[in-house]
Design a protein around this motif. Structure first.
Motif, PDB file in Angstrom:
ATOM      1  N   MET A 226       0.836  -1.186   0.000  1.00 46.14           N
ATOM      2  CA  MET A 226       0.000   0.000   0.000  1.00 46.14           C
ATOM      3  C   MET A 226       0.871   1.235   0.000  1.00 46.14           C
ATOM      4  O   MET A 226       1.762   1.388   0.814  1.00 46.14           O
ATOM      5  N   ASN A 227       0.608   2.153  -0.917  1.00 37.83           N
ATOM      6  CA  ASN A 227       1.448   3.337  -1.070  1.00 37.83           C
ATOM      7  C   ASN A 227       0.643   4.588  -0.751  1.00 37.83           C
ATOM      8  O   ASN A 227       0.485   5.476  -1.559  1.00 37.83           O
ATOM      9  N   THR A 228       0.115   4.663   0.457  1.00 38.27           N
ATOM     10  CA  THR A 228      -0.700   5.797   0.863  1.00 38.27           C
ATOM     11  C   THR A 228       0.172   6.850   1.513  1.00 38.27           C
ATOM     12  O   THR A 228       0.950   6.548   2.414  1.00 38.27           O
ATOM     13  N   ASN A 229       0.027   8.084   1.067  1.00 40.31           N
ATOM     14  CA  ASN A 229       0.750   9.183   1.676  1.00 40.31           C
ATOM     15  C   ASN A 229       0.160   9.440   3.058  1.00 40.31           C
ATOM     16  O   ASN A 229      -1.033   9.635   3.210  1.00 40.31           O
ATOM     17  N   GLU A 230       0.992   9.458   4.080  1.00 41.37           N
ATOM     18  CA  GLU A 230       0.548   9.609   5.464  1.00 41.37           C
ATOM     19  C   GLU A 230      -0.262  10.873   5.675  1.00 41.37           C
ATOM     20  O   GLU A 230      -1.196  10.899   6.457  1.00 41.37           O
ATOM     21  N   THR A 231       0.049  11.933   4.962  1.00 39.24           N
ATOM     22  CA  THR A 231      -0.662  13.193   5.155  1.00 39.24           C
ATOM     23  C   THR A 231      -2.051  13.169   4.533  1.00 39.24           C
ATOM     24  O   THR A 231      -2.874  14.017   4.834  1.00 39.24           O
ATOM     25  N   ASP A 232      -2.345  12.205   3.675  1.00 39.64           N
ATOM     26  CA  ASP A 232      -3.663  12.082   3.056  1.00 39.64           C
ATOM     27  C   ASP A 232      -4.601  11.183   3.855  1.00 39.64           C
ATOM     28  O   ASP A 232      -5.752  11.021   3.482  1.00 39.64           O
ATOM     29  N   CYS A 233      -4.109  10.585   4.932  1.00 40.53           N
ATOM     30  CA  CYS A 233      -4.915   9.653   5.722  1.00 40.53           C
ATOM     31  C   CYS A 233      -6.103  10.374   6.355  1.00 40.53           C
ATOM     32  O   CYS A 233      -6.005  11.528   6.764  1.00 40.53           O
ATOM     33  N   LEU A 234      -7.208   9.660   6.443  1.00 40.37           N
ATOM     34  CA  LEU A 234      -8.380  10.150   7.163  1.00 40.37           C
ATOM     35  C   LEU A 234      -8.452   9.416   8.492  1.00 40.37           C
ATOM     36  O   LEU A 234      -8.427   8.183   8.522  1.00 40.37           O
ATOM     37  N   LEU A 235      -8.526  10.179   9.571  1.00 39.11           N
ATOM     38  CA  LEU A 235      -8.548   9.607  10.910  1.00 39.11           C
ATOM     39  C   LEU A 235      -9.903   9.843  11.555  1.00 39.11           C
ATOM     40  O   LEU A 235     -10.496  10.917  11.381  1.00 39.11           O
ATOM     41  N   ASP A 236     -10.367   8.875  12.339  1.00 34.15           N
ATOM     42  CA  ASP A 236     -11.569   9.120  13.127  1.00 34.15           C
ATOM     43  C   ASP A 236     -11.151   9.814  14.425  1.00 34.15           C
ATOM     44  O   ASP A 236      -9.966  10.026  14.680  1.00 34.15           O
ATOM     45  N   ARG A 237     -12.130  10.168  15.246  1.00 33.51           N
ATOM     46  CA  ARG A 237     -11.822  10.940  16.454  1.00 33.51           C
ATOM     47  C   ARG A 237     -10.944  10.163  17.431  1.00 33.51           C
ATOM     48  O   ARG A 237     -10.081  10.749  18.085  1.00 33.51           O
ATOM     49  N   SER A 238     -11.138   8.871  17.518  1.00 33.35           N
ATOM     50  CA  SER A 238     -10.304   8.050  18.412  1.00 33.35           C
ATOM     51  C   SER A 238      -8.851   8.052  17.948  1.00 33.35           C
ATOM     52  O   SER A 238      -7.931   8.142  18.761  1.00 33.35           O
ATOM     53  N   GLU A 239      -8.661   7.963  16.642  1.00 32.80           N
ATOM     54  CA  GLU A 239      -7.297   7.974  16.103  1.00 32.80           C
ATOM     55  C   GLU A 239      -6.637   9.335  16.289  1.00 32.80           C
ATOM     56  O   GLU A 239      -5.441   9.405  16.586  1.00 32.80           O
TER      57      GLU A 239
END
Length: 65
Positions: free
Chosen positions: A1-14
């Motif tokens: 998986m080559n996902t850019n860390e800054t493009d990640c979507l986080l939920d409130r817990s994360e």
């Protein structure tokens, strides 16, 4: 998986785990139209890492208490 860390979507817990911003604060801020920008996907609420970091930078205070 080559996902850019800054493009990640986080939920409130994360967001809470990763940045130490309490979930309850995020919930209250969202209802008041404050806090970091959020992404709504249907009923889901997510936060982009770049938006969290930008919001933190906007709230840095130069005052020492």
């Amino acid at each position: 998986m080559n996902t850019n860390e800054t493009d990640c979507l986080l939920d409130r817990s994360e967001v809470e785990q990763r940045f130490g911003i309490p979930k309850r604060f995020l919930e209250l801020a969202a209802t008041r139209g404050e806090g970091p920008k959020l992404v709504r996907i249907g009923r889901l609420v997510r936060y982009r890492v770049t938006d969290i970091r930008a919001w933190i930078e906007q709230n840095v205070s130069g005052q020492v208490t």
